[in-house]
Design a protein around this motif. Structure first.
Motif, short mmCIF file in Angstrom:
data_model
loop_
_atom_site.label_atom_id
_atom_site.label_comp_id
_atom_site.label_asym_id
_atom_site.label_seq_id
_atom_site.Cartn_x
_atom_site.Cartn_y
_atom_site.Cartn_z
N SER A 142 16.04 7.28 -18.98
CA SER A 142 15.72 8.67 -18.65
C SER A 142 14.49 8.77 -17.75
O SER A 142 13.52 8.05 -17.91
N THR A 143 14.56 9.66 -16.81
CA THR A 143 13.47 9.83 -15.86
C THR A 143 12.35 10.65 -16.48
O THR A 143 12.54 11.29 -17.52
N ILE A 144 11.21 10.65 -15.82
CA ILE A 144 10.07 11.42 -16.32
C ILE A 144 10.42 12.91 -16.40
O ILE A 144 10.09 13.59 -17.37
N ILE A 145 11.14 13.39 -15.40
CA ILE A 145 11.52 14.80 -15.40
C ILE A 145 12.42 15.11 -16.58
O ILE A 145 12.25 16.12 -17.27
N GLU A 146 13.35 14.21 -16.85
CA GLU A 146 14.24 14.41 -18.00
C GLU A 146 13.43 14.42 -19.30
O GLU A 146 13.68 15.25 -20.17
N VAL A 147 12.49 13.51 -19.40
CA VAL A 147 11.67 13.44 -20.62
C VAL A 147 10.86 14.73 -20.78
O VAL A 147 10.79 15.31 -21.85
N GLN A 148 10.29 15.20 -19.65
CA GLN A 148 9.52 16.46 -19.72
C GLN A 148 10.42 17.62 -20.11
O GLN A 148 10.06 18.45 -20.92
N LYS A 149 11.60 17.66 -19.50
CA LYS A 149 12.50 18.79 -19.74
C LYS A 149 13.00 18.82 -21.18
O LYS A 149 13.36 19.87 -21.69
N THR A 150 13.06 17.67 -21.82
CA THR A 150 13.62 17.63 -23.16
C THR A 150 12.55 17.56 -24.25
O THR A 150 12.87 17.62 -25.42
#
Ligand SMILES: [Zn+2]
Ligand SMILES: [Zn+2]
Length: 282
Positions: A176-184
Motif C-alpha cells: 500500500s502506498t503512503i496515500i492509501e495508508v493516509q486515506k485509510t
C-alpha cells in the motif's frame, strides 16, 4: 481531561447532520453518557465546541425533554448547530456527494412527503465524534466514500483473524502506498477505538464465557471480533463487533459458527449452540 481521542459515536451521514445537528443514543454510551450525566438534566443544554479540520465551531448539546410527549425512559441527547450555518456548510462541502444526493431526493419526493431516502449502501459516508483534551470540545472526523473504497481495495483477500489482531498495532503492508495508508488511517483508527470502547464497556470480559482472562497475572487479554467479517463488510459499527477471549476468538475463526442475532447465540456446524453470557449492545 481525557485521552485526546476517546470514541463517542459513529453516525451515518443524513440530511439533519448536514444541516443542523444529530441525535445521539445514550443507551450503551459510556463516554458521552459519563460526560453528560453529570451536567445535563432533562431539558437542559450546554454550549460546546466542535473541532473539524483545524477550525473550531460553536454548537450545543441538548438533553431533549421528550418525557411528557413520548414517555421515553432514556435521555435523548442532541448536538445542534445553527441551521445551514458555518459548520453545516463545511459539512455540506466535505460530504458533497451525499449532500447533492439528499438535495435531489428532496426535490423528487412527492408533495407533502417528509421522508428522505437513506444513502445507497455503497455510497454511505460517516461522521465520527471523539473527545479532545478539552472538556467541552469534541472532534468531528469525516469518513468519506473514497476512503472506504480505498480501504476495501487494501484489505481484499486479507485474513480476517490476523487483521483483527493486527489492527491494534497497525496494518503494515508493503503493497500500500503512503496515500492509501493516509486515506485509510481514519477508518483503522476508528475500528480500533470502537473495539477499545467495547472492551471497556464489558470490563475486559469475554461476552461468550464471561471470563476475565489474565486477571491473576495483573493483565487482561481480550479481543474484538467482527460478526460480519470486516475485510468483507468494512463494517466497524459497534453492533458488528463483539468482545471475546482469545480462546473463543480462535474457535470462532476455526469452526465458523453462525451468529443468530435474534437469540444472541452462536450456532456451530456440529449443532452446538452457545448463548452470549454478557450482552449490552447487540
Ligand atoms: Zn470466552
Ligand atoms: Zn474475529
Amino acid at each position: 481531561m481525557h485521552d485526546r481521542n476517546e470514541y463517542i459515536y459513529k453516525k451515518e451521514v443524513n440530511w439533519s447532520l448536514l444541516t443542523e445537528g444529530m441525535t445521539l443514543p445514550v443507551e450503551n454510551q459510556i463516554v458521552f453518557g459519563r460526560l453528560v450525566n453529570g451536567f445535563l438534566q432533562k431539558g437542559e443544554q450546554k454550549a460546546i465546541h466542535i473541532y473539524l479540520n483545524g477550525k473550531v465551531y460553536d454548537a450545543k448539546v441538548v438533553n431533549v425533554n421528550y418525557n411528557q410527549k413520548y414517555q421515553r425512559k432514556h435521555d435523548v441527547l442532541q448536538i445542534r448547530y445553527p441551521k445551514n450555518g458555518e459548520l453545516a456548510r463545511e459539512l455540506q462541502k466535505l460530504y458533497a456527494s451525499s449532500y447533492s444526493y439528499f438535495l435531489n431526493a428532496r426535490k423528487l419526493r412527492p408533495e407533502g412527503s417528509r421522508s428522505i431516502p437513506k444513502l445507497p449502501e455503497n455510497a454511505k459516508e460517516y461522521l465520527v465524534i471523539y473527545t479532545t483534551i478539552y472538556d467541552d470540545t469534541y472532534e468531528f472526523e469525516t469518513i468519506e466514500t473514497n476512503e472506504v473504497s480505498t480501504l476495501k481495495e487494501i484489505v481484499v483477500g486479507k485474513s480476517e483473524y490476523s487483521f483483527e489482531l493486527d489492527y491494534s498495532i497497525d496494518i503494515k503492508d508493503e503493497t500500500s502506498t503512503i496515500i492509501e495508508v493516509q486515506k485509510t488511517s481514519k477508518i483503522r483508527k476508528l475500528n480500533r477505538k470502537i473495539g477499545e470502547y467495547l472492551k471497556e464497556l464489558y470490563g475486559y470480559r469475554c461476552q461468550i464465557c464471561g471470563r476475565l482472562i489474565g486477571e491473576e497475572y495483573g493483565s487482561h487479554i481480550v479481543e474484538a471480533h467482527h460478526i460480519d467479517y470486516f475485510v468483507k463488510s468494512l463494517n466497524n459499527n459497534a453492533d458488528n463487533q463483539m468482545i471475546v477471549c482469545p480462546n473463543h476468538h480462535r474457535i470462532i475463526h476455526d469452526a465458523n459458527p453462525t451468529f443468530d442475532r435474534t437469540e444472541i447465540l452462536y450456532v456451530y456446524p456440529n449443532g452446538y449452540q452457545e448463548k452470549l453470557k454478557l450482552n449490552k449492545h447487540l
